[in-house]
Structures are given as C-alpha cells and as structure tokens.
Design a protein around this motif. Sequence first.
Motif: not given
Length: 520
Positions: A432-449
């Motif tokens: 989904v984020l890669a579909e944004h016109e400004a985004v070239i690369e994206v990596a998604v991770i989980g962080v502690p909460d």
Amino acid sequence: MADLPEPRFLDERVAHWAATQPDAEAMDYLDRNWTWAQWDDRIRRLAGALAERGVARGDVVAFLDKNHPACIELTIAAASQGAATAIINFRLAADELDYVLNDSDAKVLIAGKEFMESIDKIRDKLTHVEHVIAVTPEGDDEYEKVLEASTPVQRSDDVEPDDVAIIMYSSGTTGRPKGVELTQANIIAHTVNAHEGFEFDEGDKNMVSMPLFHVGGSSYAQFAIHDGFPSVMTRDVDGAALAGAIFKGANRTFLVPAVLAKVLDSGEDAVKLFASLKTYGYGASPMPLPLLRRALEAWPETDFIQAYGLTELCGVISHLLPEAHRDPGKEERLSSAGTLVPNAEVRVVDPDTLDEVPAGEQGELWFRSPQLMKGYHNKPEATAEAITEDGWFRTGDIGRVDDGGFIFVEDRLKDMIISGGENIYSIEVERVLAEHEAVIEVAVIGVPDEKWGEVVKAVVVVEQEVSEKDLIAFARERLAAYKCPKTIDITDELPRNPTGKVLKKELRKPHWDGRDRATV
C-alpha cells in the motif's frame, strides 16, 4: 459427557443438547437469549433458507459483522449442507472487502446493517454474491424474517467430515490475504484436543468476546457448544461489554493480553469484578512477562491458560496450563508457549537444510495434527509451500523445545507482526505505501509496544517532500486501522546485504535490543 461419542459433524452437539436439555439456555446476546431447542430450530431454518437459495455442498457463504450469534448459526447451518462460511474481518477497508469476498466465491452474504454502506459501494464488483441479507444486533431485521419464512431441513446425506466448514482470511506473504480452509473434522479435532483447562462445571457460562473472524473467537466458541453449557456473547470487546457478560454469570473466557492490561489499569473495582473468572485463557499475541506477573498476583484463584497456535491449525496447538503458570520452580517457563495439545507432533527444523536440529536448539517449528487445514482457498501452490508431503505444517516461527517438552517461540521467519492479537504481514502494508507517488522504497517492521505487544512501523525512502502524517493518512484510506503504521521514518536509504535484500534485522535492532521479542 464420557458416554457421548466424539461428533463427526458440527451440527451434532447442538442437535444432541436440543434433544436432551431442550429448555436449557444455549446462547445469550445483548437482550436476547435462546434455549438449545430454539437454537437448533434456528440453525435448521437457516439451513433451509440456504438450500432455497441454491447453496449446496462445495459452495461458500460469507458473514460480515461484529460478533453476533448469527455467525455461529450460519457456520453450523452451512456446514450441515456441506458448504463453507467465510467469516470476514469487519475492520477491512473497502478494497480489502472487495478482494476477500470475490476470492471466497461466496454466493450468499449475511452482513451487519452498519456495514451495508461499505457493501453497497462495492456491490457491482461482487461477481459471485447472489443474495445479501441484513442482520442487526437487536433482531428486527431481514435475517430474522428469512428464518421465520424458511422450512427447517436436516443435514444433507452427501456431507462428509472433510468438507470445508470455515474459511478464515489471514494476511498473506504475497501482499493479499489467504483463505484458510478448515474442515468440520479439523474444527472438531481442535475442540477435543485443546479442551484441557476449559472444562465446565455446573452453573458455568462461557464468555465469547474474541472477534469471530479470528480463529480464537470461532474455535473457542465451540467449547461450550461441545459440552452443552451456555455462552454469553458480547458484540464488542470493551470494558462495559465484558463487565456485562460477567454480571450475567460468564466465568470462563479467552481474550488477548491487551484486554487484561486494560482491566488491571482500570482500578480496584474492575480487578475485583474480573476475579469472578474461573478461567482466563489468553493468546493471539505474546503476554508481556511483567503484565502476566501482575495478573497472577491480582487474581490468585483464577486459572490462566496461554494458547499458542495458528489459523492453519484451527487455533491452539500448544498450551501453558494453569499449574505451569504457578510453578515456583520453573518460572522460566512462563515465557514459553507450553506443551503440545493431544494428538499433535512438533519438529524443530533447520529452515535452510530442512534437517531436524538437536534437542534444545533453535529452528523452524513444524507441526502435524488432525487440526491442520485442508489448504489455502484457491491457492494450491501456497498450500504446497506450507504443508510437506508427509503432512507437516511449516509455521515460519523460530523456536526451540526444552527437555520438558515446553515450546519457546523466539522469532519469526515470516514478516508477520502481531499487534493486539491481530496478524499483520509487513508486505501487505508495504504494498500500500509503495503506491504513494513520493515513495521509492519501503520496509515495514514491528516495534515493541507495552499495550499491544508490538505495533507497525515503516521506514521509507522518498523522492519528493512528504510528511509522516500524510503517509499515515494515505495508508489509513486503504488499510484497516490496526494494519496502518503508527510511526514512519523517512531515510536516505534502506540497509541491504550484498545481494540487495533489505536487512530488516538491522531496522529492528535499535528497537528490540535488550528485549526478548517473544515476551515483550
């Protein structure tokens, strides 16, 4: 119970209790309740309504709403005709609903009235759906009229235990959800095997509050049905709903750890009220050890049961039972996922060589059990990747087994994030984020909460000016809220290995250093 044969079909126990204790309470929901005889009649009438609409063995129907007894009624009624029920996550965005409903091949859709607007927006895209029936919490609706007008029918003669009964969609590594096909035999095996610790005594009532689109909701609901005890179903999982169920006498439940945290933080009255629970099962996400210790101290008389499992295994494949929670000599096992349920096997395998590793060492956890799904709906290649030829399910979870048979889940091969009991695959968010016109690369991770166990974080490389706020808003328009990044870092480049693969381990490191990911 001992003289009752193990059922072969999902409708058997409801029919049995309708015959042997017809006037006993079966289900309580908001301001309505039904006896076993009434509930069985509703299920038979719904089966008749489905048959009248052309639903037969091998077909699929779908349910979209918050928790409602109609979901269980549909599951059992459709199964009695050899059809499967796709239980849809009501939190999905319109684009996701479109995909899932079409992928499921559902012919009939029962949907909550409050979700009809979303259905109307995509109605012309639903190529398989022939009938849409509206249901409401109060019961003054089309669904009730359909039941009233239909003729009850019994189970079809051609139905087999290996027929698919439930299709549950979990996010997939291809960026699209996969439909997990669970047969009647799978679900019954889970009910029997995972039952330990959830036995009912006279006067007990079961609280069904986990979302039914989650295997921890639908599979858990089967325990009381199997044993002939009443259930109190809540529509939501908020404090008022849970308290209301307890006031109605519900004293055994299964919930995610985040709910427990909220209760402990709600004050003395809330803690005292929840002390009436005999059993508190928890799972779907790790229980932070400090939270678990607080709970054990706050409710010394409550039996705690941790469940570890996967949708593909109908839910629970290992459990940490009450006595293990309060064993002063083995406190390190509080961070384990417990021991195997009956009729299950585990292997710990080197994910590269596929050889079994020595006892106590880390590897990928594989399980074999009659609870194992039939496969992924319409995805034979994905099924072949997940299940070996000799019937082992490759979980993608990294763990080990100690000398007492306790399973420790310590990391994940799959890029799955578990937030508040919801499974989120990073690639789905990345798509989904890669579909944004400004985004070239994206990596998604989980962080502690501290509240949710972990939450979604994105790291992006952009080619034009864009704010974190704008990117999060973009994601929220296209994804369910719980899948959206809570934070986004904008960077010049993503860390990669020599072959160009993004090193998510490096992105996670500053957030997870000094923490055990399985027990955050």
